[in-house]
Design an enzyme around this catalytic site. Structure first.
Site, PDB file in Angstrom:
ATOM      1  N   ASP A   1      -4.589  35.585 -26.422  1.00 14.45           N
ATOM      2  CA  ASP A   1      -4.084  35.168 -24.936  1.00 14.45           C
ATOM      3  C   ASP A   1      -5.863  34.994 -23.931  1.00 14.45           C
ATOM      4  OD1 ASP A   1      -1.329  35.636 -25.698  1.00 14.45           O
ATOM      5  OD2 ASP A   1      -1.929  37.998 -24.787  1.00 14.45           O
TER       6      ASP A   1
ATOM      7  N   TYR B   1      -4.563  44.913 -32.691  1.00 14.59           N
ATOM      8  CA  TYR B   1      -4.951  44.573 -31.978  1.00 14.59           C
ATOM      9  C   TYR B   1      -5.255  46.634 -31.416  1.00 14.59           C
ATOM     10  CZ  TYR B   1      -2.914  40.423 -31.711  1.00 14.59           C
ATOM     11  OH  TYR B   1      -2.055  39.242 -32.412  1.00 14.59           O
TER      12      TYR B   1
ATOM     13  N   TYR C   1       4.342  38.875 -30.135  1.00 12.68           N
ATOM     14  CA  TYR C   1       3.965  39.115 -28.818  1.00 12.68           C
ATOM     15  C   TYR C   1       3.109  40.970 -28.479  1.00 12.68           C
ATOM     16  CZ  TYR C   1       5.757  34.613 -28.659  1.00 12.68           C
ATOM     17  OH  TYR C   1       5.845  33.026 -28.145  1.00 12.68           O
TER      18      TYR C   1
END
Ligand SMILES: [Zn+2]
Ligand SMILES: [Zn+2]
Length: 406
Positions: free
Chosen positions: A229, A295, A367
């Site tokens: 992103d 992440y 996501y």
């Protein structure tokens, strides 16, 4: 053999140069040029006429083979400024000429033929190999000479230069690729504040133009192994990418200098390493690869919550499939689909008050923000749901691409 002699006898009713005579029997034997083959055939026919005094008089080619040197010379001049090691020749031949040739095959009954175009390609290729000191490559030529024999015109088709690297991105306001304004397509309009772009810079802008300048190309493209992103940093070992430069004049460039320059200009924003020359296949593989990603995500819950609940998050998500309906935030540009991804690993790094930091390793294409807040129930299960308190994502970083330890 007598069959072939008969064909040759019939063919020699017309004035033919040795190229065009030899080509009637091109697939009979290897290791000879058509020119040589034609001479042998002519010699084996008693009373055969000599080749026409001027090649112009050849019934098939009308003297085209006399132009090989001149066309090769044009090709050399056209490629003067380009650095390359391999090439291929493609010629365009007058349609009238090829039609006449095909009719002639029928007329004399020749079946072991080669087309004039194919011989021209090869003959010009041979001359060019000698003149340029470079090699013909049928599979992956760096330059293709498109030679129009009707107008003595040469157009170069230069293969792009592909450069591989890995980037880290330290900004939370930087898209991966150049983002041209949809309203004005780059001209500048009120929608984009006159800039023609939605973001002034991108990872592509920090890298591509520098590679392009060194390669002296005309256009740059950026291919990433997926993308993060805009507001996510890209840390760890970095994300593999390939810069593609169109029509490069240079193919051996000092990539260490390129890398230094990128890291200089991008200081504190974008950093690259491991730059080296790649190829198209590698670029495709990078675009299509589906490595897992790790992440680090900082989450803020809207109310106090039982910190013990986070252990439940770990046990109920780790190793489990999650279902994600296309997120609301991208639904306007993507089809509304369900995707199922697996959370490979999830750890709670810290919890202080309403804030938690989680490290999550998931399949490619998960996501992460939605996995945290649930996206109004479109992602199931989700962290907010398990904890029982709504949350928002404060910060997201990609910290690794590929399996752990890769
Ligand atoms: Zn001829
Ligand atoms: Zn605009």
């Amino acid at each position: 053999m007598s069959d072939r002699l008969e064909i040759a006898g019939r063919a020699l009713q017309r004035p033919l140069c040795n190229h065009c005579l030899g080509r009637l029997f091109a697939s009979v034997s290897r290791g000879l040029s058509n020119d040589q083959r034609g001479a042998i055939v002519r010699f084996s026919i008693p009373g055969a006429p000599s080749p026409p005094a001027s090649v112009d008089e050849c019934y098939i080619c009308g003297g085209l083979f006399d132009e090989v040197q001149k066309l090769a010379e044009l090709a050399v001049r056209a490629s003067d400024e380009f650095e390359f090691k391999t090439f291929l020749v493609g010629t365009k031949i007058d349609a009238e000429l090829t039609e006449r040739e095909e009719a002639f095959w029928t007329e004399v009954g020749a079946k072991e033929t080669e087309s004039i175009k194919s011989e021209m390609n090869r003959e010009i290729g041979k001359v060019l190999e000698a003149k340029l000191g470079k090699t013909v490559d049928f599979a992956n030529p760096e330059v293709v000479f498109l030679i129009d024999t009707r107008f003595d015109r040469v157009v170069l088709d230069v293969a792009p230069l592909f450069v591989y690297g890995r980037y880290r991105k330290f900004s939370r306001e930087l898209p991966q690729t150049r983002w041209i304004c949809r309203e004005c397509r780059g001209k500048g309009c009120p929608h984009c504040g006159g800039k023609g772009r939605m973001y002034e810079m991108s990872v592509q802008d920090y890298t591509g133009p520098i590679v392009m300048r060194h390669a002296e190309g005309t256009e740059d493209f950026f291919h990433g192994m997926g993308r993060e992103d805009i507001d996510a940093r890209m840390l760890g070992n970095g994300r593999p990418f390939v810069v593609e430069v169109r029509k490069p004049m240079r193919r051996t460039i000092d990539l260490e200098a390129v890398q230094r320059e990128i890291n200089d200009v991008g200081k504190g924003v974008v950093e690259v390493e491991g730059m080296r020359v790649a190829n198209r296949a590698e670029m495709r593989a990078i675009k299509e690869s589906t490595h897992p990603k790790t992440y680090r995500v900082r989450v803020l819950f809207q109310a106090d919550f039982d910190h013990g609940k986070l252990n439940e998050v770990v046990t109920s998500l780790a190793g489990k499939p999650i279902s994600q309906q296309t997120p609301n935030r991208v639904a306007h540009r993507r089809a509304d689909l369900e995707r199922v991804r697996t959370v490979r690993r999830i750890e709670v790094e810290s919890v202080i008050g309403r804030e938690a930091v989680l490290v999550v390793e998931t399949d490619s294409g998960t996501y992460i923000k939605e996995l945290m807040h649930g996206d109004e129930g479109r992602t199931q299960p989700n962290v907010a749901g398990i904890v029982g308190v709504p949350c928002e994502v404060l910060e997201l970083d990609v910290i690794a691409i590929g399996d752990k330890g890769e």
